[in-house]
Design an enzyme around this catalytic site. Structure first.
Site, PDB file in Angstrom:
ATOM      1  CG  ASN A 221      51.461 -23.648  31.846  1.00 50.23           C
ATOM      2  OD1 ASN A 221      52.142 -23.355  32.822  1.00 50.23           O
ATOM      3  ND2 ASN A 221      50.461 -24.516  31.930  1.00 50.23           N
ATOM      4  CG  ASP A 290      42.487 -24.426  30.081  1.00 50.93           C
ATOM      5  OD1 ASP A 290      42.176 -24.738  31.247  1.00 50.93           O
ATOM      6  OD2 ASP A 290      42.821 -23.266  29.753  1.00 50.93           O
ATOM      7  CG  ASP A 319      38.392 -27.155  36.694  1.00 50.04           C
ATOM      8  OD1 ASP A 319      38.935 -27.247  37.814  1.00 50.04           O
ATOM      9  OD2 ASP A 319      38.128 -26.072  36.148  1.00 50.04           O
ATOM     10  CB  ILE A 320      42.430 -30.700  39.389  1.00 53.84           C
ATOM     11  CG1 ILE A 320      43.082 -31.471  38.239  1.00 53.84           C
ATOM     12  CG2 ILE A 320      42.780 -31.322  40.740  1.00 53.84           C
ATOM     13  CD1 ILE A 320      44.589 -31.356  38.186  1.00 53.84           C
ATOM     14  CE  LYS A 358      37.962 -23.084  37.624  1.00 58.08           C
ATOM     15  NZ  LYS A 358      39.076 -23.880  37.127  1.00 58.08           N
TER      16      LYS A 358
HETATM   17  O1  C5P Z   1      39.765 -22.090  34.943  1.00 58.49           O
HETATM   18  P1  C5P Z   1      41.116 -21.624  35.358  1.00 58.49           P
HETATM   19  O2  C5P Z   1      42.222 -22.452  34.769  1.00 58.49           O
HETATM   20  O3  C5P Z   1      41.381 -20.175  35.179  1.00 58.49           O
HETATM   21  O4  C5P Z   1      41.093 -21.857  36.932  1.00 58.49           O
HETATM   22  C1  C5P Z   1      42.222 -21.700  37.714  1.00 58.49           C
HETATM   23  C2  C5P Z   1      42.101 -22.492  38.982  1.00 58.49           C
HETATM   24  O5  C5P Z   1      41.584 -23.787  38.736  1.00 58.49           O
HETATM   25  C3  C5P Z   1      43.446 -22.721  39.610  1.00 58.49           C
HETATM   26  O6  C5P Z   1      43.238 -22.850  41.000  1.00 58.49           O
HETATM   27  C4  C5P Z   1      43.889 -24.036  38.997  1.00 58.49           C
HETATM   28  O7  C5P Z   1      44.834 -24.711  39.780  1.00 58.49           O
HETATM   29  C5  C5P Z   1      42.582 -24.790  38.911  1.00 58.49           C
HETATM   30  N1  C5P Z   1      42.476 -25.699  37.768  1.00 58.49           N
HETATM   31  C6  C5P Z   1      42.465 -27.050  37.964  1.00 58.49           C
HETATM   32  N2  C5P Z   1      42.314 -27.900  36.919  1.00 58.49           N
HETATM   33  C7  C5P Z   1      42.173 -27.426  35.673  1.00 58.49           C
HETATM   34  C8  C5P Z   1      42.194 -26.057  35.430  1.00 58.49           C
HETATM   35  C9  C5P Z   1      42.350 -25.213  36.497  1.00 58.49           C
HETATM   36  O8  C5P Z   1      42.604 -27.475  39.116  1.00 58.49           O
HETATM   37  N3  C5P Z   1      42.025 -28.275  34.664  1.00 58.49           N
END
Ligand code: C5P
Length: 416
Positions: A221, A290, A319-320, A358
């Site tokens: 991205n 994602d 999701d980290i 989260k």
């Molecule tokens: O769910 P979304 O991508 O909108 O969430 C954004 C937040 O979650 C950001 O802080 C991003 O760094 C973290 N994130 C993550 N791992 C993912 C997706 C998002 O750490 N797979």
């Protein structure tokens, strides 16, 4: 150059007055650029040069760049009471010696006072910051006498900055190059930054991830990583130990920050997991993909001329942030987690919902299309208490403000 020149530094040194001392060394040519950068960052600069420095660069150049006559001698009669060594040191918020030669370091150790610059350093009031940027041949730098002297000037209250590694004017290669002007600027800015995160360890994710389709293609991205890098830099300047886990970006590493480069979301998670136990603050700015292709092809997928497009299946990436927020370390308050949300509308509602989902104490919302790749942004901070707006500014300034907001929210037992 291994320094962070991402954000314009304008204003970082507004209202600061720097006494820039040059001693004899080829690196004097870099001091011209350093002087320019200090002024661009808002400082006023008084240049003082030793006789040896004048062999390498002229006072005319330094006067033109600083906009002030350069002072060269303790007998300079322009100061009304003929005591430039007293006034010029007192007037300065900080004295920076760049380059600082081996000989000059030895002079500082001995408290010599037979020429203006060493005299001024000796006469500086207690607590007046003295930053030293050594510059010399690698053998001179490694010599026990120099190392002993550097340890002594540090013990006497100076802050000794590091040296660069690489080609030297003498043709040799090794340690002893003066740090680059941009690195020295960062050191000065860092010196003036409030140490709101002193003693804290901060882990930051930044940039996009790259999810391979085959050895030559992938999904990624437009995240530039600028916000995350700016936060890493601001946290380091605020006194924290900072590690940056970066996806594929084209940004130099901020001074004093340790960087781990990764490609995919899974690699990013692995790096975060590995280092997390040592950290007390986790800031997730990375735009993690994602989904990833269910399988990355071992060889390049060929177009076979049939007009058929390859079928592609996707699986969800971990999701980290959510994973980290679930660790006992985060749940028991030993780790403070900060997430980001790039939204396209309803910023407050979406950010608040994401924060709760989260399970992080602080979520930073911004409008995605307005920030990707840009040098400025506006942020909306969302926590259990409500919202705080950080109005439109450079990412550099926003990062500094965010660091202060994070420090304010740390449990009392952990704040500096
Ligand atoms: O769910 P979304 O991508 O909108 O969430 C954004 C937040 O979650 C950001 O802080 C991003 O760094 C973290 N994130 C993550 N791992 C993912 C997706 C998002 O750490 N797979």
């Amino acid at each position: 150059m291994d320094s962070c020149s991402v954000m314009p530094a304008a204003g970082d040194l507004q209202g600061r007055h720097i006494l820039l001392g040059l001693t004899g060394g080829v690196a004097c040519y870099k001091s011209a650029e350093l002087c320019r950068l200090l002024i661009k960052a808002g400082a006023t600069v008084q240049v003082m040069m030793t006789e040896a420095a004048c062999q390498f660069i002229t006072p005319v150049t330094m006067q033109a760049l600083s906009g002030r006559p350069v002072v060269l001698s303790q007998w300079d009669a322009r100061t009304a009471d003929n005591m430039p060594h007293i006034h010029l040191g007192r007037d300065a918020d900080l004295i920076l010696l760049a380059p600082c030669s081996a000989d000059f370091i030895a002079r500082l150790v001995q408290g010599r006072a037979d020429e203006l610059l060493s005299l001024t350093c000796l006469a500086r009031p207690a607590g007046k910051p003295l930053l030293i940027a050594p510059a010399m041949n690698r053998e001179m730098y490694a010599h026990p006498a120099t190392q002993r002297n550097l340890a002594q000037v540090a013990a006497d209250g100076a802050q000794v900055l590091g040296v660069g590694h690489g080609d030297q004017a003498c043709g040799e290669v090794g340690d002893g190059r003066m740090l680059e002007p941009e690195q020295l600027l960062q050191a000065v800015v860092a010196w003036f930054s409030p140490k709101v995160l002193a003693g804290q360890q901060v882990l930051v994710t930044a940039g996009p991830t790259f999810e391979a389709i085959d050895p030559v293609r992938g999904i990624t991205n437009h995240s530039s990583g600028k916000m995350g890098f700016a936060i890493a830099r601001a946290a380091q300047e605020a006194g924290a130990t900072v590690k940056l886990v970066a996806g594929p970006v084209h940004l130099p590493t901020p001074e004093g920050v340790t960087r781990i480069d990764v490609q995919s979301a899974r690699q990013m998670l692995e790096a975060v997991r590995l280092h997390l136990p040592e950290y007390g603050i986790f800031v997730a700015t990375a735009a993690v993909a994602d989904w990833r292709p269910a399988e990355a092809a071992e060889h390049k997928i060929k177009k076979d001329g049939s007009g058929q497009v390859p079928a592609m299946a996707f699986v969800e990436n971990p999701d980290i942030l959510a994973t980290v927020a679930q660790t006992p370390q985060a749940q028991n308050g030993a780790l403070f987690c900060v997430g980001f949300a790039a939204e396209s509308q309803d910023l407050e509602a979406n950010a608040q919902a994401k924060r709760v989902r989260k399970q992080v104490p602080l979520l930073v919302g911004n409008i995605g299309p307005a920030t990707f790749g840009k040098d400025d942004n506006a942020l909306l901070l969302v926590d259990a208490e409500g919202t705080t707006e950080l109005p439109h500014a450079s990412k550099r300034v926003l990062a500094q403000q965010l660091v202060a907001e994070i420090a304010r929210r740390l449990p009392d037992t952990r704040s500096a």
